[in-house]
Scaffold this motif. Structure first.
Motif, mmCIF file in Angstrom:
data_model
loop_
_atom_site.group_PDB
_atom_site.id
_atom_site.type_symbol
_atom_site.label_atom_id
_atom_site.label_comp_id
_atom_site.label_asym_id
_atom_site.label_seq_id
_atom_site.Cartn_x
_atom_site.Cartn_y
_atom_site.Cartn_z
ATOM 1 N N MET A 1 47.728 -27.508 -7.540
ATOM 2 C CA MET A 1 48.060 -27.210 -8.940
ATOM 3 C C MET A 1 46.802 -27.310 -9.797
ATOM 4 N N GLU A 2 46.705 -26.434 -10.755
ATOM 5 C CA GLU A 2 45.579 -26.424 -11.687
ATOM 6 C C GLU A 2 45.744 -27.544 -12.709
ATOM 7 N N LEU A 3 44.638 -28.207 -13.059
ATOM 8 C CA LEU A 3 44.629 -29.196 -14.134
ATOM 9 C C LEU A 3 43.989 -28.565 -15.361
ATOM 10 N N LEU A 4 44.761 -28.469 -16.427
ATOM 11 C CA LEU A 4 44.358 -27.762 -17.643
ATOM 12 C C LEU A 4 44.258 -28.748 -18.798
ATOM 13 N N SER A 5 43.066 -28.856 -19.394
ATOM 14 C CA SER A 5 42.811 -29.863 -20.431
ATOM 15 C C SER A 5 42.503 -29.230 -21.778
ATOM 16 N N PRO A 6 42.744 -29.988 -22.858
ATOM 17 C CA PRO A 6 42.532 -29.469 -24.215
ATOM 18 C C PRO A 6 41.080 -29.563 -24.648
ATOM 19 N N ALA A 7 40.640 -28.605 -25.441
ATOM 20 C CA ALA A 7 39.276 -28.628 -25.971
ATOM 21 C C ALA A 7 39.280 -28.087 -27.398
ATOM 22 N N TYR B 1 37.233 -39.208 -26.191
ATOM 23 C CA TYR B 1 37.665 -40.316 -25.328
ATOM 24 C C TYR B 1 39.018 -40.005 -24.699
ATOM 25 N N TYR B 2 39.953 -39.528 -25.503
ATOM 26 C CA TYR B 2 41.274 -39.141 -24.989
ATOM 27 C C TYR B 2 41.133 -38.041 -23.936
ATOM 28 N N THR B 3 40.399 -37.007 -24.265
ATOM 29 C CA THR B 3 40.229 -35.886 -23.336
ATOM 30 C C THR B 3 39.684 -36.359 -21.998
ATOM 31 N N ALA B 4 38.664 -37.196 -22.037
ATOM 32 C CA ALA B 4 37.998 -37.638 -20.817
ATOM 33 C C ALA B 4 38.892 -38.546 -19.972
ATOM 34 N N VAL B 5 39.465 -39.571 -20.591
ATOM 35 C CA VAL B 5 40.224 -40.565 -19.831
ATOM 36 C C VAL B 5 41.506 -39.968 -19.250
ATOM 37 N N VAL B 6 42.210 -39.175 -20.045
ATOM 38 C CA VAL B 6 43.458 -38.582 -19.564
ATOM 39 C C VAL B 6 43.178 -37.556 -18.474
ATOM 40 N N THR B 7 42.169 -36.710 -18.678
ATOM 41 C CA THR B 7 41.806 -35.728 -17.652
ATOM 42 C C THR B 7 41.422 -36.425 -16.358
ATOM 43 N N ARG B 8 40.620 -37.479 -16.460
ATOM 44 C CA ARG B 8 40.169 -38.200 -15.271
ATOM 45 C C ARG B 8 41.345 -38.796 -14.495
ATOM 46 N N ALA B 9 42.303 -39.391 -15.197
ATOM 47 C CA ALA B 9 43.451 -40.012 -14.528
ATOM 48 C C ALA B 9 44.252 -38.983 -13.744
ATOM 49 N N TYR B 10 44.520 -37.830 -14.371
ATOM 50 C CA TYR B 10 45.296 -36.795 -13.680
ATOM 51 C C TYR B 10 44.486 -36.130 -12.570
ATOM 52 N N GLY C 1 46.606 -31.994 -26.689
ATOM 53 C CA GLY C 1 45.690 -32.815 -27.462
ATOM 54 C C GLY C 1 44.388 -32.209 -27.915
ATOM 55 N N ARG C 2 44.386 -30.966 -28.399
ATOM 56 C CA ARG C 2 43.127 -30.372 -28.865
ATOM 57 C C ARG C 2 42.544 -31.083 -30.075
ATOM 58 N N MET C 3 43.400 -31.790 -30.832
ATOM 59 C CA MET C 3 42.914 -32.477 -32.027
ATOM 60 C C MET C 3 42.565 -33.944 -31.750
ATOM 61 N N LYS C 4 42.767 -34.378 -30.535
ATOM 62 C CA LYS C 4 42.480 -35.773 -30.211
ATOM 63 C C LYS C 4 41.017 -35.942 -29.816
ATOM 64 N N GLU D 1 32.088 -30.114 -27.782
ATOM 65 C CA GLU D 1 31.930 -31.414 -27.147
ATOM 66 C C GLU D 1 33.128 -31.745 -26.256
ATOM 67 N N LYS D 2 34.327 -31.505 -26.750
ATOM 68 C CA LYS D 2 35.524 -31.793 -25.959
ATOM 69 C C LYS D 2 35.627 -30.871 -24.749
ATOM 70 N N LEU D 3 35.159 -29.644 -24.887
ATOM 71 C CA LEU D 3 35.164 -28.719 -23.760
ATOM 72 C C LEU D 3 34.274 -29.249 -22.643
ATOM 73 N N PHE D 4 33.100 -29.747 -23.003
ATOM 74 C CA PHE D 4 32.200 -30.325 -22.009
ATOM 75 C C PHE D 4 32.874 -31.484 -21.278
ATOM 76 N N TYR D 5 33.520 -32.373 -22.024
ATOM 77 C CA TYR D 5 34.128 -33.551 -21.408
ATOM 78 C C TYR D 5 35.367 -33.194 -20.591
ATOM 79 N N ALA D 6 36.087 -32.181 -20.999
ATOM 80 C CA ALA D 6 37.230 -31.732 -20.199
ATOM 81 C C ALA D 6 36.773 -31.299 -18.806
ATOM 82 N N TYR D 7 35.743 -30.467 -18.759
ATOM 83 C CA TYR D 7 35.212 -30.008 -17.474
ATOM 84 C C TYR D 7 34.545 -31.157 -16.709
ATOM 85 N N GLU D 8 33.770 -31.961 -17.405
ATOM 86 C CA GLU D 8 33.007 -33.038 -16.768
ATOM 87 C C GLU D 8 33.912 -34.063 -16.099
ATOM 88 N N TYR D 9 35.080 -34.302 -16.687
ATOM 89 C CA TYR D 9 35.969 -35.349 -16.179
ATOM 90 C C TYR D 9 37.089 -34.801 -15.288
#
Length: 410
Positions: free
Chosen positions: A1-7, A253-262, A247-250, A11-19
């Motif tokens: 399954m694909e993991l899709l994160s908010p950006a 930190y939220y983007t990174a930690v939540v993406t990493r957990a999933y 969570g595009r408005m979060k 800056e949030k786009l970088f962390y979504a991909y990085e994590y």
């Protein structure tokens, strides 16, 4: 399954991909249901091309388009084409001819705002050219599985974490009525979460909606947050193709930690060895959140009961590590570590040299540090640093660009 994160920003786009995200979704200015997010404009497409690499990028064009909005979209087509977009997330079929004409090779994903909740509708949207649907959030896992089994050649994406809306698939007029800010145009004021004092229906005098009060909060309409970290196998069994984090408005930190957990949970589900999986999953509770639920996936009783608790916030997001500098100019004193490194920081909230801080990374749970030194732009030692100030940090810890700094709230 694909993991899709908010950006909601570069800056949030970088962390979504990085994590660990396989794909990220963004909003384009004027056409997204998160108008208060930074969204993307100007020449940011150049930076996105550098960040994206082999990952996927989806762009939300999910407002409800009036004629004036369609004219504006027509004017922006040439600009939008500069972005490396793999799919558009669309709620209004009225813009399909325009997108199919100018972006014939770009996939179309049906937004959850379109309220697709049955197989017949799913087939219709597929035949219109959509390769994926994000069904209404009100569907159970069994209903999602039925659509997957009944409709060939159609991907299904579902929200698996983040804020939920009290209204049916987000179609709400409360914000427009109270503040003249339309939720259906991306400008929701979140009026459902305000602190009300009295709520009485005119035909039922003396009957009051329960207003539950706690320390510094009042709640009547605030919905629980969604969390499906422990139910990924059920989602896979239902035929879900993409798991979407809200969570595009979060925060970053939220983007990174939540993406990493999933990411860790998905890797484990796919048979990879993930050390400390439960601890990574528990990191979700270190991000600001409301009371959690499984949404409508297993029934509606839980999610239809509003939460009577405020945000739970255990950690403060302090900033990020930008880059490492050579140690030649290290501040030296007798109590400094023998081998130290200096890093450039992007400070988000005040850091004090008396703090005990933690660094987290894509594959680092956290590193604790109470023996660091803060330096100003002239490499002079300072006791604290605030947002907007040029700051360097000296420590014996080996850090990397993209690490996040936080501290526990005592």
């Amino acid at each position: 399954m694909e993991l899709l994160s908010p950006a909601g920003s570069i800056e949030k786009l970088f962390y979504a991909y990085e994590y660990g995200a396989d794909a990220a979704y963004i909003g384009l200015k004027n056409f997204s249901l998160r108008a208060k997010a930074d969204n993307f404009n100007d020449d940011e497409y150049n930076e996105i091309r550098k960040i994206k690499k082999n990952k996927k990028l989806y762009a939300a064009l999910n407002i409800y388009f009036h004629d004036s909005d369609i004219k504006l979209l027509e004017q922006e087509i040439e600009y939008i084409s500069l972005y490396p977009i793999d799919a558009f997330i669309v709620s209004d079929p009225g813009i399909l001819p325009l997108l199919q004409k100018h972006f014939p090779k770009t996939d179309l994903h049906l937004s959850t705002q379109a309220n697709c909740v049955n197989s017949n509708s799913a087939k219709l949207y597929r035949d219109m050219g959509f390769s994926r649907i994000i069904p209404g959030r009100e569907l159970s896992l069994k209903e999602i599985e039925a659509i997957k089994n009944n409709v060939d050649n159609l991907e299904i994406e579902v929200f698996i974490h983040g804020a939920m809306c009290l209204t049916y698939s987000g179609r709400c007029f409360l914000s427009k009525y109270l503040t003249d800010r339309s939720a259906n145009k991306g400008d929701c004021a979140h009026s459902c979460r305000w602190q009300y004092k009295v709520l009485e229906e005119s035909e039922r005098k003396g009957e009051f909606f329960p207003v539950i009060e706690g320390e510094n909060f009042t709640s009547i309409l605030s919905s629980k947050d969604l969390c499906m970290i422990d139910h990924l196998q059920d989602l896979k069994n239902a035929g879900v193709d993409s798991l979407k984090i809200e969570g595009r408005m979060k925060s970053v930190y939220y983007t990174a930690v939540v993406t990493r957990a999933y990411r860790k949970a998905l890797d484990s589900l796919e048979g990879k060895t993930v050390e400390n999986l439960e601890k990574y999953k528990n990191e979700l509770f270190k991000v600001s959140h409301r009371e959690l639920s499984t949404g409508f996936f297993y029934g509606k009783d839980d999610i239809e009961t509003p939460t009577f608790k405020p945000y739970d916030r255990e950690y403060s997001f302090l900033g990020t590590v930008i880059e490492s500098l050579t140690p030649d100019n290290c501040f030296n004193e007798s109590n400094s570590p023998k081998e130290t490194f200096i890093y450039t920081l992007d400070v988000k909230n005040q850091i004090r040299d008396s703090d005990t801080i933690e660094y987290i990374g894509p594959d680092i749970m956290y590193l604790e540090d109470s023996n660091f030194i803060l330096l100003d732009e002239n490499m002079r030692r300072v006791e604290k640093s605030d947002h907007g100030k040029i700051t360097y940090l000296q420590t014996d810890k080996v850090l990397h660009s993209g690490y996040i700094i936080r501290k526990e709230i005592v």
